[in-house]
Design an enzyme around this catalytic site. Structure first.
Site, short mmCIF file in Angstrom:
data_model
loop_
_atom_site.label_atom_id
_atom_site.label_comp_id
_atom_site.label_asym_id
_atom_site.label_seq_id
_atom_site.Cartn_x
_atom_site.Cartn_y
_atom_site.Cartn_z
N ASP A 1 0.72 -1.26 -0.10
CA ASP A 1 0.19 0.00 0.06
C ASP A 1 0.99 1.21 -0.05
O ASP A 1 2.20 1.06 0.13
CB ASP A 1 -0.68 -0.11 1.19
CG ASP A 1 -1.52 1.17 1.76
OD1 ASP A 1 -2.32 1.75 0.70
OD2 ASP A 1 -1.35 1.67 2.81
N ASP B 1 -2.12 -0.43 5.89
CA ASP B 1 -2.30 -0.01 6.81
C ASP B 1 -3.61 0.39 7.09
O ASP B 1 -4.03 0.76 8.11
CB ASP B 1 -1.58 1.60 7.31
CG ASP B 1 -1.95 2.60 6.37
OD1 ASP B 1 -2.34 2.27 5.27
OD2 ASP B 1 -2.26 3.62 6.82
N ASP C 1 0.38 5.06 1.21
CA ASP C 1 -0.15 6.12 2.30
C ASP C 1 -0.04 5.43 3.63
O ASP C 1 -0.84 4.38 3.92
CB ASP C 1 -1.23 7.00 2.21
CG ASP C 1 -1.06 8.06 1.25
OD1 ASP C 1 -0.54 8.92 1.24
OD2 ASP C 1 -1.72 7.92 -0.14
O1 LIG Z 1 -4.49 2.97 -0.34
P1 LIG Z 1 -3.70 4.10 0.16
O2 LIG Z 1 -2.50 4.41 -0.52
O3 LIG Z 1 -3.33 4.11 1.77
O4 LIG Z 1 -4.56 5.42 0.04
C1 LIG Z 1 -5.57 5.79 0.86
C2 LIG Z 1 -5.63 7.38 0.91
O5 LIG Z 1 -4.38 7.94 1.23
C3 LIG Z 1 -4.37 9.43 1.31
O6 LIG Z 1 -4.92 9.91 2.41
C4 LIG Z 1 -4.32 9.57 3.57
O7 LIG Z 1 -2.80 9.99 3.71
C5 LIG Z 1 -2.78 11.55 3.44
C6 LIG Z 1 -1.41 11.87 3.30
O8 LIG Z 1 -0.43 11.09 4.51
C7 LIG Z 1 -3.66 11.90 4.96
O9 LIG Z 1 -3.40 13.41 4.70
C8 LIG Z 1 -4.71 11.53 4.97
O10 LIG Z 1 -5.55 11.81 5.93
C9 LIG Z 1 -5.15 9.98 4.76
O11 LIG Z 1 -6.44 9.72 4.51
C10 LIG Z 1 -4.97 9.75 -0.10
O12 LIG Z 1 -4.76 11.39 0.07
C11 LIG Z 1 -6.31 9.33 -0.45
O13 LIG Z 1 -6.84 9.82 -1.56
C12 LIG Z 1 -6.16 7.92 -0.36
O14 LIG Z 1 -7.56 7.51 -0.64
#
Ligand SMILES: O=P(O)(O)OC[C@H]1O[C@H](O[C@H]2O[C@H](CO)[C@@H](O)[C@H](O)[C@H]2O)[C@H](O)[C@@H](O)[C@@H]1O
Length: 381
Positions: free
Chosen positions: A121, A324, A123
């Protein structure tokens, strides 16, 4: 595949089953350990995976608990006793989800002679969670760890982000990328594994190189564009709200929105979604995620990639998925249910999961990737 995990390195009583794995690692069951209130992240959810009505108070609770507070705050804000409580709860939780680092020998013992496939993954796994989603950069050290591991094993990044965005962050050509929660899969330019698939299309990437894409939700593109515009519009007056276009999905971030406005943002998003019965709303880390109602998720993407790579249904293949977020659970489930491989949950707080193992944060993920590379090199000697 039969996951003949050797004896666990923790004090959980070993089940005398055929597989030699503690029963809690074989089939998913709710944790038996009782954690202090506030430590378990739970989200109200109907059986079909759609969240309860956005106007219900359970939504607000879910919004509050949807991303662990930074460690510093969790420890500073309260007395010493709280931090040791948190530690005990975490260590107790790790009995059920042992660290993939301290269990590394056990993992590699099982992996010996097998072909590994790695799914990561983005983020919260390869990059730390930050306030501004546009600044979720991965470190150069992490990039080189991912590059090295991808030289050893087929490696894919599976993210909720748009594929372009995650590619922009990672910048490595040798990987598979699956954006929009697996609804936008691209195979590396020089690897033609997807070419023969009847539902794949040829395209060109941003550098003009030919790539092969699998996009099972392509018909939703106009609808997603439309709902994105509406969501931008209705969140305009809410300070800190941020709407991200993830191509086949849309994220509505409320991490930087004052808590007093959380119900407002949830209600407005819910109102818009009423007009789109073919879209559904799920909940990530301080983010609402709007996506098509199709039978596709990160778990399906893992199955698709394994099949395309010719690694499906083989006893000598060990897929490992590191993630995560709630959406990574679909992939953990696929690996656990088929006894196919290992899910590794990245979390610094106790969380209910279908993963086998855990890692605390992206720095531990990097250590784990480096350890896999070193192990692979030692096998080649
Ligand atoms: O599947 P992933 O790669 O884990 O993506 C899931 C979401 O991740 C991002 O948002 C998350 O991370 C951001 C940066 O650290 C944080 O600001 C936010 O609060 C988290 O939810 C991304 O911006 C989303 O579009 C994804 O869906």
């Amino acid at each position: 595949m039969d996951l003949k995990t050797p004896v666990l390195a923790d004090p959980i009583p070993i089940n005398k089953s055929r597989l030699g794995i503690h029963s809690s690692l074989l089939s998913y069951s709710p944790p038996r350990t009782v954690f202090s209130r506030g430590l378990i992240l739970s989200i109200p959810r109907k059986k079909n995976g759609v969240l309860d009505d956005v106007r219900s108070s359970s939504w607000l609770d879910a919004m509050k608990s949807s991303s662990p507070p930074p460690k510093k705050l969790a420890f500073d804000a309260n007395a010493e006793l709280d931090s040791s409580d948190t530690d005990i709860a975490y260590r107790t939780w790790m009995l059920k989800y042992p660290s993939a680092l301290s269990s590394f020998e056990q993992i590699t013992h099982f992996a010996k002679g097998k072909r590994l496939a790695l799914f990561l993954d983005y983020d919260g796994t390869l990059s730390p969670i930050v306030d501004n989603p546009n600044c979720a950069f991965m470190s150069d050290d992490m990039r080189s760890a991912v590059k090295n591991v991808a030289e050893c094993f087929p490696t894919a990044i599976i993210s909720g982000r748009s594929r372009d965005k995650v590619y922009e962050f990672v910048g490595l050509t040798e990987l598979f990328y699956a954006g929009s929660h697996g609804m936008d899969i691209m195979s590396p330019a020089k690897n033609g594994v997807l070419s023969g698939h009847p539902k794949c299309i040829k395209s060109t990437d941003k550098q003009g190189k030919e790539v092969v894409l699998f996009q099972p939700a392509s018909e939703f593109l106009p609808m997603i564009e439309e709902v994105f515009t509406s969501l931008v519009e209705i969140t305009k007056g809410i300070n800190g709200a941020n709407v991200e276009n993830n191509k086949f999905c849309v994220s509505v971030h409320y991490r930087n929105v004052d808590e007093k406005d959380w119900m407002t943002i949830a209600q407005r998003v819910g109102d818009i979604l009423q007009e789109y019965p073919r879209l559904r709303l799920t909940h990530g880390r301080k983010v609402f995620e709007v996506r098509p109602v199709i039978d596709w998720n990160k778990g399906k993407a893992v199955e698709f990639l394994l099949e395309s790579l010719g690694l499906s249904g083989c006893d000598d293949v060990l897929p490992i998925y590191v993630g995560d977020d709630r959406t990574d659970e679909d992939a953990f489930k696929v690996l656990r249910e088929g006894n196919r491989g290992y899910g590794i949950l990245v979390s610094s707080v106790p969380k209910e999961s279908r993963a086998f193992y855990s890692l605390r944060d992206p720095s531990e993920v990097m250590e784990f990737l480096k350890a896999l590379v070193a192990w692979n090199r030692s096998n080649l000697l």
